[in-house]
Design an enzyme around this catalytic site. Structure first.
Site, PDB file in Angstrom:
ATOM      1  CD  GLU A 114       1.095   1.254   4.250  1.00 16.27           C
ATOM      2  OE1 GLU A 114       1.255   0.710   5.168  1.00 16.27           O
ATOM      3  OE2 GLU A 114       1.182   0.908   3.286  1.00 16.27           O
ATOM      4  CG  HIS A 169      -5.581  -3.948  -3.320  1.00 15.31           C
ATOM      5  ND1 HIS A 169      -5.426  -4.745  -2.559  1.00 15.31           N
ATOM      6  CD2 HIS A 169      -4.276  -3.336  -3.359  1.00 15.31           C
ATOM      7  CE1 HIS A 169      -4.309  -5.063  -1.878  1.00 15.31           C
ATOM      8  NE2 HIS A 169      -3.459  -4.081  -2.567  1.00 15.31           N
TER       9      HIS A 169
END
Lengths: 310, 323
Positions: free
Chosen positions: B60, B129
Site C-alpha cells: 500500500e 476489516h
C-alpha cells in the site's frame, strides 16, 4: 566540481556557525565529508532529470545549482527561502530545477521517486529520477516496496544509497542483517554496484554514468551504493559518543575536497592560485547568501494559511 | 432521471475521468484482472487497457506513494485502497507527502490525486476489516475527505474530486454499493463543503455522514410515530466541513444528535458538537448528543457485531431522550 564541493563545505560550515548564533533552528544535518557523492552523482544529470532526496539535502541542492542565497534564507526561515520558509533544512524544494524535495521521514521519499518515474515512462519520456537514500532507509518497508515496484515495471529510477556507516548513531552492522547493502537489490532483480571510493568524485561520477547508461537504455532501475563518511554528527544536536576518534581519523584523511584538489594540482590541471581564487569566490558567495538571509523578511502571519491547498 | 446504484454511479464517474483525461489512470490491488474487490472497476482493464488500469502488488505504501508521485508530476491518478483498514500501511505517504508537499514546498507542488477507499463494518469481518477511519484523515490539513451516502452524491462528489487539484480521500461504504437512488441525467457536480438537508424537519437535527445517513433517515421515520419531526443533515464531506448548514438547522430545531459509525470516543461527532456549542449554544434546548460505534475492536460473531454499529433504534432512543 571542486568549486561546487567547496561551496557545499563552506555553506555548511557557516550554517553551523549561524545555528550556534540562533539564526537557524530545528534540525541541521550536515553533509560535510560526503560532498563527492552529491557532486559526482548530480553533475552528469540532464536538466529534465529529477531528484528526490532525504533530509540531509543541502549538498544535493547546491550540486543541482539551486540558488545559494535562497537555500541559506530557507535555513533562516525567511520568506525568500527555497520553500518560502515553510520547509527548513530538511525540506528544500525547487521544482523548476527538478529538485522534488528533501523528505524527512526515513524511506518516505522512495515511493514518490517511483511515481515520478512512472509518469516519465507513461509519457514516453527518457528522463530519469535519482532517489537518494541513506543506509538507515533500507530497513524500512517502503524501501522494499519501492524497489519491487520499480523493478516490476522497469521504471527509470537510480536508487542512490549514501552509505555513511550510521543510521543516526547506530552502525550499519547493528541494523542490517545484510551489511553489504547493495546485495539487497538482488532480491528485487535490480542491477546494483557498490562504489568503494565514495570520497573520490571521479569514481562516483563514473559509477553514476554507468548507471545512467543502463537506465536510459530502458533496462529499469539501478541501485548504486556509495561508501562515504559523515565527518560531523547526525545533526547539530549529536554529541557523537558512539564512535571513537581513532576510527574517524582515517576518514578525515579521505577528505573528498582535499583528495580532488591534490589530484588536480599533481596533474597540473590547476594551480595553488586558482584554488585560492575558488576559495575566495566561494567565501564571497556564502557571505552574500548569509547577508541575503539576514536581510530577508520572515513570512508574514497571513502566509501561515497559504499553500495548504492549490 | 435514472435509478442507479451507488456502485454504478461511482463506475460512471470513473469512466468519465478515464475518457476525458488520457493522463488519468486507476491503480490498486486487484482493480484490473479481478475487477475490483467490490466490483467497481469490473471490465475496465479490457476497456481501457493494462497501461491505465494497473494491478499492483500488495504494497500500500508503495503504490499509493507511486500515485502521489505521478500526481506531483502532473498526472491525475485515481488510486484504490481496497479498504480503509489497509490505508494505515500507506498513511506515511498520505499524511506526510500528499498532505504536506504543497505547504512545505512553499506552494511549488500540487498533488491532484484521488484516493478511493472503502470504510465501515457490518460484514462479519472482525476487528481489522471493519473500521471507519475517515475521521482520522479529516484531521489532516492539506487533505480533503469526502463521504458520499447515496448514488447521486457519489457521482457529483467524484466529479469534483477528479477535478480538484488537491489530494482527495474519497471514502465509500461497503454496505452502500447496492443502494439505489435517482441520479440526474444532465451533468452536475457537488462542491465539497456543501452539506445536504436529506430530510426537512422542525424538532431535532440529526447530523450524519456515509452509511449513517440512511440509518438517520430510518430513525426519523421511527420518530414520526412519536410525533417528532426530525431533520436529517448529510455532511457529504468532512474536510472541508460545511458548518453553516447544520448550525442553521440547530437554530431552527433547537436540538442536535450526531451519528457516526466510528468509535464514539474521540470521534468526529465530538468536533460537530463543539462547533454547535460555539455557534449555536443559545439555541439549544438540551445538550447536543451523539451516537457512535461502541469503543471496542469489532467482534466477528454476528450478535456481538450488531451491538457495535449504530442502528435506527439507537438513534431514535437518543433523540427521544431530548424530549
Amino acid at each position: 566540481m571542486l568549486r561546487t564541493m567547496k561551496l557545499i563545505r563552506r555553506f555548511e560550515e557557516r550554517s553551523a556557525e549561524h545555528y550556534g548564533r540562533g539564526n537557524i533552528g530545528g534540525f541541521l544535518h550536515l553533509y560535510i565529508g560526503e560532498e563527492a557523492v552529491a557532486v559526482g552523482v548530480i553533475s552528469p544529470l540532464r536538466d529534465d532529470d529529477k531528484i528526490v532526496t532525504h533530509y540531509r539535502d543541502h549538498g544535493h541542492a547546491l550540486a543541482r545549482g539551486m540558488d545559494t542565497a535562497a537555500c541559506m534564507a530557507e535555513l533562516f526561515g525567511k520568506s525568500t527561502g527555497v520553500s518560502g520558509g515553510k520547509g527548513g533544512s530538511m525540506h528544500f524544494f525547487d521544482v523548476e530545477k527538478g529538485f522534488m524535495g528533501g523528505h524527512a521521514i526515513v524511506g518516505g521519499q522512495l515511493p514518490l521517486a517511483v511515481g515520478l518515474a512512472f509518469a516519465n515512462r507513461y509519457r514516453g519520456e527518457d528522463s530519469l529520477v535519482v532517489c537518494f537514500l541513506g543506509d538507515g532507509a533500507v530497513n524500512e518497508g517502503e524501501f522494499h516496496e519501492s524497489m519491487n515496484l520499480a523493478s516490476l515495471w522497469k521504471l527509470p529510477v537510480l536508487f542512490l544509497l549514501e552509505n555513511n556507516g550510521f543510521g543516526m548513531g547506530t552502525r550499519v552492522e547493528r541494523a542490517s542483517a545484510q551489511p553489504i547493502i547493495h546485495r539487497l537489490a538482488d532480491r528485487h532483480n535490480v542491477r546494483s554496484h557498490r562504489e568503494e571510493n565514495g570520497q573520490d568524485v571521479f569514481a562516483v561520477r563514473q559509477a553514476t554514468l554507468d548507471a545512467i547508461e543502463y537506465i536510459r537504455d530502458g533496462n529499469g532501475p539501478y541501485f548504486l551504493e556509495v561508501m562515504t563518511y559523515r565527518f560531523r554528527g547526525h545533526s547539530m544536536a549529536d554529541p557523537i559518543e558512539y564512535r571513537q576518534q581513532h576510527e574517524v581519523e582515517p576518514w578525515l584523511d579521505l577528505d573528498p575536497i582535499k583528495l580532488l584538489s591534490d589530484r588536480l594540482l599533481e596533474n597540473n590541471l590547476t594551480t595553488e592560485d586558482e584554488v585560492g581564487a575558488i576559495d575566495e569566490d566561494v567565501e564571497n558567495e556564502v557571505n552574500e547568501a548569509i547577508q541575503f538571509a539576514l536581510d530577508s523578511p520572515f513570512p508574514t502571519p497571513d502566509e501561515l494559511y497559504t499553500d495548504i491547498y492549490a | 432521471m435514472a435509478q442507479l446504484t451507488y456502485r454504478e454511479a461511482i463506475r460512471a464517474g470513473l469512466e468519465e475521468a478515464l475518457q476525458s483525461n488520457p493522463e488519468t489512470f486507476i491503480m490498486g490491488e486487484d482493480v484490473g484482472a479481478y475487477g475490483g474487490s467490490y466490483a467497481v472497476t469490473k471490465g475496465f482493464m479490457e476497456e481501457y487497457g493494462e497501461e491505465r488500469i494497473i494491478d499492483t502488488p500488495i504494497a500500500e505504501s508503495g503504490f499509493v506513494g507511486t500515485g502521489i508521485g505521478a500526481a506531483i508530476a502532473g498526472m491525475s491518478p485515481i488510486v484504490e485502497i481496497m479498504t480503509i483498514n489497509f490505508s494505515l500501511l500507506a498513511m506515511d505517504q498520505i499524511v506526510h507527502i500528499a498532505a504536506k508537499a504543497r505547504y512545505m514546498s512553499g506552494g511549488q507542488i500540487s498533488v491532484p490525486i484521488v484516493i478511493r477507499t472503502v470504510s465501515g463494518g457490518g460484514n462479519m469481518l472482525a476487528a481489522t476489516h471493519s473500521q471507519s477511519l475517515e475521521a482520522w484523515y479529516a484531521r489532516v490539513p492539506g487533505l480533503k475527505v469526502v463521504t458520499p451516502s447515496n448514488a447521486a452524491d457519489a457521482l457529483g462528489l467524484l466529479r469534483t474530486a477528479v477535478a480538484d487539484p488537491n489530494p482527495v480521500m474519497y471514502v465509500e461504504h461497503s454496505l452502500l454499493y447496492g443502494s439505489r437512488s435517482e441520479v440526474p441525467d444532465e451533468h452536475y457536480t457537488i462542491p465539497f463543503g456543501s452539506a445536504r438537508v436529506a430530510r426537512g424537519g422542525t424538532d431535532v437535527s440529526i447530523i450524519a455522514y456515509l452509511r449513517m445517513v440512511p440509518v438517520a433517515l430510518q430513525a426519523a421515520e421511527l420518530l414520526e410515530e412519536d410525533g417528532i419531526d426530525a431533520e436529517v443533515i448529510d455532511l457529504r464531506s468532512l474536510l472541508p466541513l460545511d458548518t453553516q448548514t447544520f448550525i442553521d438547522s440547530v437554530h431552527k430545531t433547537n436540538r442536535a444528535v450526531v451519528v457516526e459509525e466510528t468509535w464514539e470516543f474521540g470521534g468526529f461527532a465530538g468536533e460537530i458538537i463543539a462547533q454547535i456549542n460555539e455557534k449555536a449554544f443559545d439555541s439549544l434546548d438540551g445538550p447536543a448528543l451523539r451516537v457512535g460505534g461502541v469503543n471496542v475492536p469489532t467482534p466477528y460473531s454476528r450478535p456481538l457485531e450488531l451491538l457495535t454499529i449504530p442502528t435506527p433504534e439507537m438513534v431514535a432512543d437518543k433523540v427521544r431522550s431530548l424530549f
